[in-house]
Design an enzyme around this catalytic site. Sequence first.
Site, PDB file in Angstrom:
ATOM      1  N   LEU A 167      36.727  54.536  71.189  1.00  0.00           N
ATOM      2  CA  LEU A 167      37.249  53.320  71.813  1.00  0.00           C
ATOM      3  C   LEU A 167      36.919  52.023  71.084  1.00  0.00           C
ATOM      4  O   LEU A 167      37.439  50.972  71.447  1.00  0.00           O
ATOM      5  CB  LEU A 167      36.758  53.236  73.264  1.00  0.00           C
ATOM      6  CG  LEU A 167      37.091  54.474  74.103  1.00  0.00           C
ATOM      7  CD1 LEU A 167      36.692  54.270  75.545  1.00  0.00           C
ATOM      8  CD2 LEU A 167      38.571  54.835  74.005  1.00  0.00           C
ATOM      9  N   ASP A 219      45.389  50.461  66.371  1.00  0.00           N
ATOM     10  CA  ASP A 219      46.619  51.260  66.473  1.00  0.00           C
ATOM     11  C   ASP A 219      47.752  50.793  65.562  1.00  0.00           C
ATOM     12  O   ASP A 219      48.927  50.940  65.908  1.00  0.00           O
ATOM     13  CB  ASP A 219      47.133  51.266  67.934  1.00  0.00           C
ATOM     14  CG  ASP A 219      46.095  51.806  68.897  1.00  0.00           C
ATOM     15  OD1 ASP A 219      45.332  52.697  68.488  1.00  0.00           O
ATOM     16  OD2 ASP A 219      46.054  51.343  70.050  1.00  0.00           O
ATOM     17  N   GLY A 254      35.594  64.488  74.814  1.00  0.00           N
ATOM     18  CA  GLY A 254      35.492  65.243  73.567  1.00  0.00           C
ATOM     19  C   GLY A 254      36.261  66.544  73.520  1.00  0.00           C
ATOM     20  O   GLY A 254      35.943  67.422  72.710  1.00  0.00           O
ATOM     21  N   SER A 255      37.297  66.694  74.357  1.00  0.00           N
ATOM     22  CA  SER A 255      38.033  67.967  74.298  1.00  0.00           C
ATOM     23  C   SER A 255      38.772  68.102  72.965  1.00  0.00           C
ATOM     24  O   SER A 255      38.881  69.204  72.423  1.00  0.00           O
ATOM     25  CB  SER A 255      38.981  68.120  75.488  1.00  0.00           C
ATOM     26  OG  SER A 255      40.055  67.214  75.423  1.00  0.00           O
ATOM     27  N   ASN A 256      39.266  66.992  72.424  1.00  0.00           N
ATOM     28  CA  ASN A 256      39.872  67.077  71.088  1.00  0.00           C
ATOM     29  C   ASN A 256      38.827  67.416  70.031  1.00  0.00           C
ATOM     30  O   ASN A 256      39.087  68.222  69.139  1.00  0.00           O
ATOM     31  CB  ASN A 256      40.562  65.754  70.716  1.00  0.00           C
ATOM     32  CG  ASN A 256      41.971  65.690  71.247  1.00  0.00           C
ATOM     33  OD1 ASN A 256      42.874  66.314  70.701  1.00  0.00           O
ATOM     34  ND2 ASN A 256      42.160  64.957  72.328  1.00  0.00           N
ATOM     35  N   ASN A 271      43.251  58.373  63.243  1.00  0.00           N
ATOM     36  CA  ASN A 271      43.097  58.213  64.695  1.00  0.00           C
ATOM     37  C   ASN A 271      44.239  58.931  65.400  1.00  0.00           C
ATOM     38  O   ASN A 271      45.338  59.057  64.851  1.00  0.00           O
ATOM     39  CB  ASN A 271      43.142  56.724  65.054  1.00  0.00           C
ATOM     40  CG  ASN A 271      43.022  56.487  66.558  1.00  0.00           C
ATOM     41  OD1 ASN A 271      42.179  57.094  67.229  1.00  0.00           O
ATOM     42  ND2 ASN A 271      43.849  55.605  67.093  1.00  0.00           N
ATOM     43  N   HIS A 301      46.466  58.570  68.939  1.00  0.00           N
ATOM     44  CA  HIS A 301      46.757  57.709  70.085  1.00  0.00           C
ATOM     45  C   HIS A 301      47.679  58.480  71.029  1.00  0.00           C
ATOM     46  O   HIS A 301      48.660  59.088  70.585  1.00  0.00           O
ATOM     47  CB  HIS A 301      47.437  56.416  69.620  1.00  0.00           C
ATOM     48  CG  HIS A 301      47.623  55.439  70.739  1.00  0.00           C
ATOM     49  ND1 HIS A 301      46.577  54.700  71.240  1.00  0.00           N
ATOM     50  CD2 HIS A 301      48.705  55.120  71.473  1.00  0.00           C
ATOM     51  CE1 HIS A 301      47.019  53.962  72.240  1.00  0.00           C
ATOM     52  NE2 HIS A 301      48.297  54.188  72.406  1.00  0.00           N
ATOM     53  N   GLU A 327      48.258  67.256  71.556  1.00  0.00           N
ATOM     54  CA  GLU A 327      47.094  66.920  70.714  1.00  0.00           C
ATOM     55  C   GLU A 327      46.414  68.194  70.206  1.00  0.00           C
ATOM     56  O   GLU A 327      46.125  68.311  69.012  1.00  0.00           O
ATOM     57  CB  GLU A 327      46.101  66.071  71.511  1.00  0.00           C
ATOM     58  CG  GLU A 327      46.646  64.690  71.826  1.00  0.00           C
ATOM     59  CD  GLU A 327      45.674  63.789  72.568  1.00  0.00           C
ATOM     60  OE1 GLU A 327      45.771  62.571  72.396  1.00  0.00           O
ATOM     61  OE2 GLU A 327      44.823  64.306  73.331  1.00  0.00           O
TER      62      GLU A 327
HETATM   63  C1  GAR Z   1      42.885  61.574  73.943  1.00  0.00           C
HETATM   64  O1  GAR Z   1      44.042  61.747  74.710  1.00  0.00           O
HETATM   65  C2  GAR Z   1      43.130  60.574  72.834  1.00  0.00           C
HETATM   66  O2  GAR Z   1      44.434  60.591  72.349  1.00  0.00           O
HETATM   67  C3  GAR Z   1      42.827  59.274  73.540  1.00  0.00           C
HETATM   68  O3  GAR Z   1      41.718  59.543  74.345  1.00  0.00           O
HETATM   69  C4  GAR Z   1      41.793  60.903  74.787  1.00  0.00           C
HETATM   70  C5  GAR Z   1      40.432  61.525  74.577  1.00  0.00           C
HETATM   71  O4  GAR Z   1      40.377  62.785  75.177  1.00  0.00           O
HETATM   72  N1  GAR Z   1      42.597  58.215  72.601  1.00  0.00           N
HETATM   73  C6  GAR Z   1      42.903  56.951  72.860  1.00  0.00           C
HETATM   74  O5  GAR Z   1      43.382  56.599  73.917  1.00  0.00           O
HETATM   75  C7  GAR Z   1      42.636  55.966  71.735  1.00  0.00           C
HETATM   76  N2  GAR Z   1      43.323  54.741  71.949  1.00  0.00           N
HETATM   77  P1  GAR Z   1      39.212  63.791  74.762  1.00  0.00           P
HETATM   78  O6  GAR Z   1      37.893  63.001  74.798  1.00  0.00           O
HETATM   79  O7  GAR Z   1      39.214  64.846  75.806  1.00  0.00           O
HETATM   80  O8  GAR Z   1      39.480  64.314  73.399  1.00  0.00           O
END
Ligand code: GAR
Length: 195
Positions: free
Chosen positions: A85, A145, A12-14, A102, A104, A174
Amino acid sequence: MINIAIFASGNGSNAENIIRYFLKSKRIRVALILSNREDAYVHKRGRALGVHSRSFRKAEFDEGKSVLDALQAYSVDFIVLAGFLLKVSQPILEAYPDRILNIHPALLPKHGGKGMYGDRVHRAVIDAGDTESGITIHYVNEHYDEGTILFQARCEVLSTDSADDVARKVHELEYLHFPKVIEEAVLKVFPLPNR
Ligand code: GAR
């Protein structure tokens, strides 16, 4: 206020970065975090910033009703997938047409599709011998995607880079771009009223 829900499955850092960005906004706020995992760290991040979060089972998500009820209870206008996911189920796609984004962690259409998330994507980039990677922000449709691409940004991949190195560069992109792209997409659907 325009209300966003963030769907996230893990760290969940994003999600945290997006919540923090919109804490400064007068028009948009993150109203809810939803996760398919009860133990996802994203719940803690949300709580620390005063954002409610809930989890659901995959079957509930596919069926749609309880998740749609939660979205309605928080008057959610727009959905953001940030490290989520599962494939978005039809009832949710229908309730939020062109209102689900989304991110990616690669340059789609390369290295996307079912099972391609997180470090698996970065390893695929390295295994392919790619000299660049990046991020793709796209609208969500019924295929993994494949929705319309809204934004891409690139970073260099060195032959000495590990998956962690690529992940670090991608995360930087990101954090820098995703909140702004979300803001633009939301304001396209809900423009500022004419004065
Ligand atoms: C992120 O890099 C995002 O782009 C990716 O998961 C990571 C989650 O990081 N998403 C995918 O791979 C979707 N296919 P986070 O939980 O630290 O935000």
